[in-house]
Design an enzyme around this catalytic site. Structure first.
Site, PDB file in Angstrom:
ATOM      1  N   ASP A 135     -39.497-116.499  10.268  1.00 14.65           N
ATOM      2  CA  ASP A 135     -39.526-115.443  11.281  1.00 14.65           C
ATOM      3  C   ASP A 135     -40.695-114.460  11.153  1.00 14.65           C
ATOM      4  OD1 ASP A 135     -37.072-116.650  11.354  1.00 14.65           O
ATOM      5  OD2 ASP A 135     -35.912-114.807  11.246  1.00 14.65           O
ATOM      6  N   GLN A 151     -41.456-114.031   7.204  1.00 21.28           N
ATOM      7  CA  GLN A 151     -40.594-114.547   6.149  1.00 21.28           C
ATOM      8  C   GLN A 151     -41.352-115.637   5.388  1.00 21.28           C
ATOM      9  OE1 GLN A 151     -36.425-113.788   6.346  1.00 21.28           O
ATOM     10  NE2 GLN A 151     -37.999-112.255   6.063  1.00 21.28           N
ATOM     11  N   SER A 199     -35.107-110.464   7.853  1.00 25.94           N
ATOM     12  CA  SER A 199     -35.896-109.934   8.968  1.00 25.94           C
ATOM     13  C   SER A 199     -35.656-108.444   9.191  1.00 25.94           C
ATOM     14  CB  SER A 199     -35.574-110.709  10.244  1.00 25.94           C
ATOM     15  OG  SER A 199     -36.001-112.042  10.132  1.00 25.94           O
ATOM     16  N   ARG A 262     -27.164-108.506  10.308  1.00 23.08           N
ATOM     17  CA  ARG A 262     -28.559-108.516   9.876  1.00 23.08           C
ATOM     18  C   ARG A 262     -29.560-108.301  11.007  1.00 23.08           C
ATOM     19  NH1 ARG A 262     -26.968-114.016   9.436  1.00 23.08           N
ATOM     20  NH2 ARG A 262     -28.140-115.480  10.723  1.00 23.08           N
TER      21      ARG A 262
END
Length: 570
Positions: A135, A151, A199, A262
């Site tokens: 990501d 990421q 993230s 998240r």
């Protein structure tokens, strides 16, 4: 005695390097062996025995002088780079390759030349130098410099404990590779666990201070249940090299929310006179986006669900919302989200992103219509993150599909989409996406085909862009390599479809096109990005078979241009 043992334990490597004062060498290593720095024959830093699991090491050189690097396990170094903090923003990192033959160093243009020597690596799309990337996170522009965080798994080309990689650009096209910005709070490899720095977004407060909100997944031993996710703030150091001052700001999940909790997106809300945050989650099994409020960015209160998906998403396999994005365009608010595990019943597609457009009033999001807009009809445009940059809403997405993987032996995995600018249609009922103007400004577009007639043409071994203008019904573009299919894009009965060589027909990559009269297709060594109807219809695919087609057959009544995309630097 020591030298005898060192010689017996593996391939010997000893090399002298001159390092300036303040130089930093960072690396990840695993396996049997040792690693040390000597100055004038005396050891000033040593890893006496590498662990069996990957471990992060850092050497900070204090005095400008020659050092001797000594190791008996050069192949144990999984990823290494060096940099001088005072100049890294201008030069990027220097990549260190360790082998029995010595240390090979590459910086700046040398890195780019090495990347371009890989005939299978796309040219127009950002990719990591090595290892796994997913990501986009923390996207922002500071002054004239664009920052792309992502990421990153620094010890292998498969998904693993998450870090934040970092790259910078002056034009959204050419990127300098920077040091790893953010690490997990502990060594997850040692625990045999997954998780880490997941993230999040960049947020600039009203006083101009920059901070990064992100999710930390604590040590996890099951990818589908039972893990714990918390929300944190990290602030950059004065040079934007490393995260520092990390604090946890949200740990408790609301009732009905299980493990998925998240991917924060944070903003200051003038109407509420407070900070707002959304998180991807589920409520009693239904994928949902949660809304939180704060007066100081540190203490957060749950305000309720911003959005709760219809029951069919849960029935179709969706476990939770992830990577939600929420932003204002003109006088509308736009919610973008993906649904973990969802499979679209009619086409069997997964990894899809959806958008809703509506009003955000008194902490309530009211969509203009309950019907979700499919943002990209391919399945390789996911985890999109957007940010405001001088009045433009710019977005990147992870260009990947878990269904297909890069062939074994590749030094990296994962690419980013072309950067896109987001806007609303004239009637404000659709989100539009088109490549940013910088792509065309940077990559000189040399027409290799310009015709109002169908035909068969040879293709250069380079990225291309195909433009169709006029009636699209009945159009077909077929690219082949040595007579074998690379990609096919067609319009029939108002339906736009994309097919790659790897497709077996079990999944249908299609979108309703209607009366659209414009189409742009970018092909970049296996990546296909299609934009039609002014960006109202987009499709992204990533293939790994016949990625450098040599022949193109065009059948259309529309006006056609095929452009070879060459960097103006070359």
């Amino acid at each position: 005695m020591t030298n005898q043992m060192e010689r017996e334990n593996g391939p010997w490597m000893k090399q002298n390097l001159f390092l300036p004062s303040g130089y930093c060498l960072e690396f990840w290593a695993a396996g049997d062996g040792f690693f040390r720095f000597n100055i004038d024959g005396k050891t000033v830093w040593e890893a006496r025995s590498f662990p069996i699991h990957p471990e992060f090491f850092k050497y900070h050189h204090r005095e400008a002088c020659e050092v001797t690097i000594v190791t008996n396990a050069p192949d144990a170094v999984l990823w290494a780079y060096g940099y001088q903090p005072q100049t890294v923003n201008e030069t990027g990192v220097t990549v260190f390759d360790f082998s029995e033959k010595g240390i090979l160093q590459r910086t700046g243009a040398e890195i780019e030349d090495w990347l371009r020597s890989d005939p299978d690596r796309p040219v127009l799309h950002f990719s990591p130098i090595r290892h796994w990337m997913n990501d986009p996170v923390g996207l922002c522009k500071i002054g004239k410099l664009w920052h792309l965080f992502f990421q990153f798994h620094p010890s292998g080309s498969e998904w693993g404990p998450m870090h934040w990689g970092h790259a910078t650009s002056h034009d959204l096209v050419d990127w300098l590779h920077m040091p790893v910005f953010l690490h997990p709070e502990q060594n997850l490899w040692r625990l045999g666990a997954t998780g880490g720095a997941f993230s999040g977004n960049a947020f600039r407060d009203r006083d101009g201070s920059l901070m990064f909100f992100y999710t930390e997944r604590l040590p996890a031993y099951d990818l589908f249940k039972g893990y714990r996710e918390i929300q944190k703030i990290a602030r950059p150091d004065r040079r934007m090299i490393k995260a520092e001052g990390i604090v946890t700001v949200l740990e408790q999940r609301p009732d009905g929310v299980e493990h998925d909790f998240r991917d924060p997106k944070v903003w200051w809300d003038d109407a509420a006179n407070g900070y707002r945050m959304i998180l991807g989650a589920s409520i009693e099994g239904d994928p949902a986006v949660l809304l939180f409020g704060s007066g100081d960015c540190l203490e957060w209160q749950y305000l309720g669900p911003l959005y709760r998906a219809p029951v069919n998403f849960r029935q179709e396999g969706a476990r939770a919302v992830e990577c939600p994005d929420f932003f204002q365009l003109e006088d509308k608010w736009v919610l973008v989200m993906g649904f973990v595990g969802h499979v679209e019943p009619r086409t069997r597609r997964h990894n899809l992103l959806y958008a809703l457009i509506g009003e955000f009033i008194e902490d309530c999001f009211v969509p203009d219509t309950p019907e979700l807009q499919l943002l990209d009809f391919g399945t390789d445009y996911y985890a999109m993150q957007s940010f405001d940059a001088g009045g433009r809403q710019i977005a990147f997405a992870w260009l990947f599909n878990w269904e297909y993987r890069k062939p074994e032996g590749s030094s990296y995995s994962g690419e980013m989409s072309l950067p896109r600018v987001l806007s609303l249609s004239k009637d404000k009922n659709k989100l539009l996406m088109l490549p940013v103007i910088e792509v065309d400004e940077h990559y000189a577009a040399d027409p290799v085909i310009e015709s109002d007639q169908s035909g068969q043409y040879s293709l250069p071994k380079a990225p291309i862009e195909i433009r169709l203008t006029g009636p699209l019904e009945g159009s077909k573009l077929v690219a082949t390599k040595d007579g074998e299919l690379a990609f096919e894009v067609s319009v029939a009965d108002g339906i736009l479809s994309v097919r790659l060589a790897q497709d077996d027909g079990s999944i249908h990559y299609v979108a309703e096109l209607g009366e659209a009269k414009d189409l742009r297709l970018f092909h970049d060594f296996g990546i296909v990005e299609v934009f039609a109807d002014g960006g109202a219809v987009c499709g992204t695919r990533r293939g790994y078979v016949n990625i450098d087609p040599d022949h193109l057959e065009i059948s259309t009544t529309a006006s056609t241009q095929v452009l070879e995309k060459r960097s103006r630097k070359h």
